[in-house]
Scaffold this active site. Structure first.
Site, mmCIF file in Angstrom:
data_model
loop_
_atom_site.group_PDB
_atom_site.id
_atom_site.type_symbol
_atom_site.label_atom_id
_atom_site.label_comp_id
_atom_site.label_asym_id
_atom_site.label_seq_id
_atom_site.Cartn_x
_atom_site.Cartn_y
_atom_site.Cartn_z
ATOM 1 N N CYS A 144 0.818 -1.305 -0.011
ATOM 2 C CA CYS A 144 0.052 -0.056 -0.162
ATOM 3 C C CYS A 144 0.896 1.264 -0.015
ATOM 4 O O CYS A 144 0.515 2.213 -0.723
ATOM 5 C CB CYS A 144 -1.024 -0.067 1.300
ATOM 6 S SG CYS A 144 -0.603 -0.760 2.822
ATOM 7 N N ARG A 164 7.198 -11.220 5.219
ATOM 8 C CA ARG A 164 6.958 -11.115 6.611
ATOM 9 C C ARG A 164 7.731 -12.123 7.338
ATOM 10 O O ARG A 164 7.536 -13.512 7.164
ATOM 11 C CB ARG A 164 5.460 -11.090 6.617
ATOM 12 C CG ARG A 164 4.790 -9.992 5.889
ATOM 13 C CD ARG A 164 3.339 -10.078 6.071
ATOM 14 N NE ARG A 164 2.714 -9.017 5.059
ATOM 15 C CZ ARG A 164 1.213 -9.053 5.232
ATOM 16 N NH1 ARG A 164 0.403 -9.705 5.901
ATOM 17 N NH2 ARG A 164 0.671 -8.214 4.403
ATOM 18 N N ASP A 196 -3.081 -7.508 -4.594
ATOM 19 C CA ASP A 196 -3.384 -6.496 -3.793
ATOM 20 C C ASP A 196 -3.946 -5.341 -4.747
ATOM 21 O O ASP A 196 -3.529 -4.984 -5.712
ATOM 22 C CB ASP A 196 -1.946 -6.010 -3.270
ATOM 23 C CG ASP A 196 -2.180 -5.466 -1.808
ATOM 24 O OD1 ASP A 196 -3.244 -5.331 -1.384
ATOM 25 O OD2 ASP A 196 -1.120 -5.049 -1.171
ATOM 26 N N HIS A 202 -5.804 -1.496 -4.379
ATOM 27 C CA HIS A 202 -6.051 -0.049 -3.435
ATOM 28 C C HIS A 202 -6.812 0.603 -4.497
ATOM 29 O O HIS A 202 -6.371 1.021 -5.686
ATOM 30 C CB HIS A 202 -4.723 0.508 -2.919
ATOM 31 C CG HIS A 202 -4.019 -0.290 -2.269
ATOM 32 N ND1 HIS A 202 -2.922 -1.188 -2.416
ATOM 33 C CD2 HIS A 202 -4.267 -0.592 -0.975
ATOM 34 C CE1 HIS A 202 -2.494 -1.805 -1.432
ATOM 35 N NE2 HIS A 202 -3.176 -1.427 -0.431
ATOM 36 N N LYS A 254 -12.287 -3.354 8.663
ATOM 37 C CA LYS A 254 -12.535 -4.314 7.710
ATOM 38 C C LYS A 254 -13.547 -5.094 7.582
ATOM 39 O O LYS A 254 -14.047 -5.446 8.807
ATOM 40 C CB LYS A 254 -11.063 -4.860 7.518
ATOM 41 C CG LYS A 254 -10.913 -6.103 8.523
ATOM 42 C CD LYS A 254 -9.315 -6.710 8.364
ATOM 43 C CE LYS A 254 -9.240 -7.721 9.472
ATOM 44 N NZ LYS A 254 -7.684 -8.350 9.287
ATOM 45 N N HIS A 313 -8.360 -0.612 0.776
ATOM 46 C CA HIS A 313 -7.480 -1.900 0.543
ATOM 47 C C HIS A 313 -8.181 -2.889 0.307
ATOM 48 O O HIS A 313 -9.179 -3.280 1.182
ATOM 49 C CB HIS A 313 -6.710 -1.994 1.930
ATOM 50 C CG HIS A 313 -5.843 -0.933 2.404
ATOM 51 N ND1 HIS A 313 -4.558 -0.741 2.498
ATOM 52 C CD2 HIS A 313 -6.285 0.271 3.049
ATOM 53 C CE1 HIS A 313 -4.150 0.212 3.131
ATOM 54 N NE2 HIS A 313 -5.179 1.136 3.195
#
Length: 658
Positions: free
Chosen positions: A353, A382, A402, A404, A485, A531
């Protein structure tokens, strides 16, 4: 004799009762053998709890969530007692209930063996039959230390107030306003058999444990920290009936057959080489076909919905994540920095993002461009603890699908509605159909932005979720630090729930990045940011589908959609021509021209879970036909070649399972 008045809560509503002073919760629910504990003013209590004036009491049934936790925690105590009776030198760690079971950690000289587990389980059965009573005692810190002087890990817990997190996410209450020890007492004599530091509550006696089984053992660091000693953990499961235990074990057996790591090896789809590292997978050619097909279809559908594809690098200067707030809120999940460019810190990106925000901000934006939907197959990294890394479902390097979306405040509700509808329909295209939604709201200890912004964002998301007509469950405190979310939860073919897509509303990152667009009146306005990860990650979704289909992927996703099986060598060329025609139509068709006998070829392709086998002998070759064999063993004979090719193409195009 004095009396007390209490209120008993039940499914039929509250009922006022007057009972003698000293009456226990167990006496109150004596006629209901399914009740194994009580909830008093919202707090769980043992059935030995003596009722007080004004108490509001509710029975806790063994099959309820709280009841199962109490059953499993009590069984963990029985297991720990059994271990110390067999291995007196064993030191106790912690033993919480977890999903579908329990565990207990022990410090022992040697790891437990499978034979040890059988011996421990037999001893547990003996203890269960003794009907030992679980008895609660309140103790001081000093008294607890004196009683548990030979238990170093318990002594450590006595000094901790609050809860201790374990390496599998369980929270174990270890301190607070009251410190308690639970004694296991002999049913006949009342003699102490065993004791443990514990907050409870527990079952009345060990006879209330209907069915249990020890599952496995593993190494585990004390309290989940690699700095602490390595202990031995035994996992078990416990259920309200033998029938439920059997159903659970049958379910686990089916789940084991579907384990994506096992299937990935058997079907030659992917591997996680030690030379590369834990949580870092490589996809083999067949797995690569499935992954590419998944991505290609997703890309096509996104383009149809007006998304624009972008790309961003795998690493960036740390300043970017300072600006986004990730170094404040997410640093423990990131890999350590790399020192480059005269001391400048660079990080592998944990999410995409911040970079998408820079793309939005690369030039001036007009309201006419909004909603702007940016999409990327972006690989992120991660740092997951080794104890939680699990195949492709919990990895250290993975690719997010992903997106946005940047829109105006006025477009926000409609865009969220379109996004959630798109997400659900695309998941259905991959064969998942059983959903519910989860609404994650603000964690009061970890958030940015004003309360008013959070309230507005949460209200809009709730309205959008309710519009889908799916079950909606709350997840208090489960939101990311920047906004609430919606999570799409999907059930697979054997009823397991997987978190799939997330849709997050964010007023905060546009503020931190000072994002603006020119409104119709010429003013500069702040966009709203959505997102959205549809699969979550390609790797994880790959694993979910592999387990959902038990490796038998639908033809459109199968790495090999059909294999030609010649009855004899004379039929190989005919099938190779058929396969060549199929490949011209975009179909993935191979021919098994090996020297194996036909029946062995069929068995080999069944093990590889190929959707169709195209069998040809003299009769088919002379007539210009083929025979179709399906996964279930049924067969259609004498299909003209062109019809067979059209049939294959149609099944693939319609994305149906066979």
């Amino acid at each position: 004799m004095s009396e007390v008045r209490v209120t008993v809560q039940s499914a039929s509503g509250p009922e006022e009762r007057t009972v003698s002073a000293g009456t226990t919760a167990g006496a109150l629910f004596a006629d209901d053998r399914t009740v194994i504990a009580a909830r008093v003013a919202g707090e769980l209590k043992d059935l030995s709890y003596e009722l007080a004036e004004g108490d509001v009491v509710e029975g806790v049934e063994i099959s309820s969530e709280d009841g199962l936790n109490i059953l499993r925690h009590s069984t963990a105590h029985v297991m720990a007692q059994a271990v110390q009776e067999i291995f007196p030198e064993a030191k106790l760690g912690i033993g919480p209930p977890v999903r579908d079971g329990f565990y207990y950690d022990f410090d022992v000289e040697k790891p437990f063996t499978p034979e040890d587990l059988k011996t421990i389980e037999k001893k547990m059965q003996e203890i269960q039959k003794r009907g030992q009573k679980f008895a609660r005692r309140v103790v001081t810190d000093e008294a607890a230390r004196a009683e548990l002087a030979d238990e170093p890990y318990k002594l450590e817990l006595i000094g901790i107030k609050g809860s201790a997190s374990t390496d599998d996410g369980a929270d174990v209450e270890v301190g607070g306003g009251e410190l308690t020890i639970y004694d296991n007492l002999d049913a006949k004599t009342g003699e102490l058999c065993w004791k443990d530091l514990c907050r409870g509550p527990h079952l009345p006696t060990t006879r209330n444990i209907p069915a249990f089984k020890l599952m496995r053992n593993a190494a585990a660091y004390w309290r989940g920290s690699e700095k602490n000693p390595m202990l031995q953990r035994i996992y078990g499961t416990a259920w309200p009936s033998k029938e439920e235990l059997k159903a659970h074990l049958d379910f686990l057996a089916e789940a084991e057959k579907r384990d994506h790591r096992k299937l990935g090896n058997e079907l030659d789809l992917f591997s996680i080489p030690d030379e590369i590292g834990s949580g870092l997978a490589v996809f083999h050619p067949k797995g690569g076909i499935i992954r590419r097909t998944m991505e290609d279809y997703s890309r096509k559908r996104h383009e149809e919905e007006g998304y624009e594809f972008v790309y961003s690098p795998h690493a960036t200067k740390g300043k970017l994540f300072e600006k986004s707030g990730h170094l404040d809120w997410y640093a423990e999940g990131m890999y350590p920095p790399m020192q480059l460019d005269e001391g400048v810190d660079y990080y592998l990106k944990p999410m995409n993002c911040p970079m998408h925000n820079l793309i939005f901000d690369a030039r001036g934006r007009s309201y006419r461009e909004l909603p702007l939907r940016l999409f990327e197959f972006g690989t992120v990294y991660r740092y997951e603890k080794s104890g939680v890394v699990h195949g492709l479902t919990r990895a250290r390097g993975f690719t997010q699908d992903d997106a946005h979306i940047y829109c105006t405040r006025e477009q926000m509700a409609e865009e969220l509605d379109k996004t959630l509808t798109f997400v659900l329909n695309l998941l259905r295209d991959y064969g998942l159909t059983d959903f519910y939604l989860e609404l994650s709201t603000k964690d009061e200890t970890k958030f940015v932005g004003s309360d008013e912004v959070w309230e507005e964002a949460t209200a809009v998301l709730q309205q959008v979720a309710e519009k889908q007509g799916l079950p909606l469950t709350p997840d208090p405190g489960g939101a990311a630090f920047y906004g609430p979310k919606i999570s799409v939860q999907a059930r697979d073919a054997i009823g397991r729930t997987w978190q799939m897509s997330t849709v997050q509303l964010d007023f905060n990152l546009p503020e931190r990045f000072d994002l603006e667009y020119t409104a119709a009146d010429g003013s500069r306005q702040r966009p709203v940011m959505i997102h959205r990860a549809l699969f979550g990650s390609i790797e994880r979704f790959f694993a979910v589908l592999l387990e959902h289909y038990a490796g038998a992927m639908p033809p459109w996703l199968a790495p090999v959609q059909a294999v030609g099986i010649p009855i004899g060598d004379a039929h190989v060329e005919y099938l190779q021509e058929f396969a060549a025609d199929a490949r011209k139509r975009g179909l993935r068709v191979d021919v098994d021209a090996s020297s194996d006998r036909m029946q062995k070829k069929i068995r080999n392709q069944q093990r590889q879970k190929v959707p169709f086998m195209i069998i040809v002998g003299d009769e088919d070759m002379n007539a210009g036909t083929v025979s179709f064999r399906y996964r279930d063993g049924s067969q259609e004979n004498g299909i003209p070649r062109e019809d067979a090719l059209a049939k294959l193409a149609d099944v693939v195009e319609r994305r149906v399972q066979v």
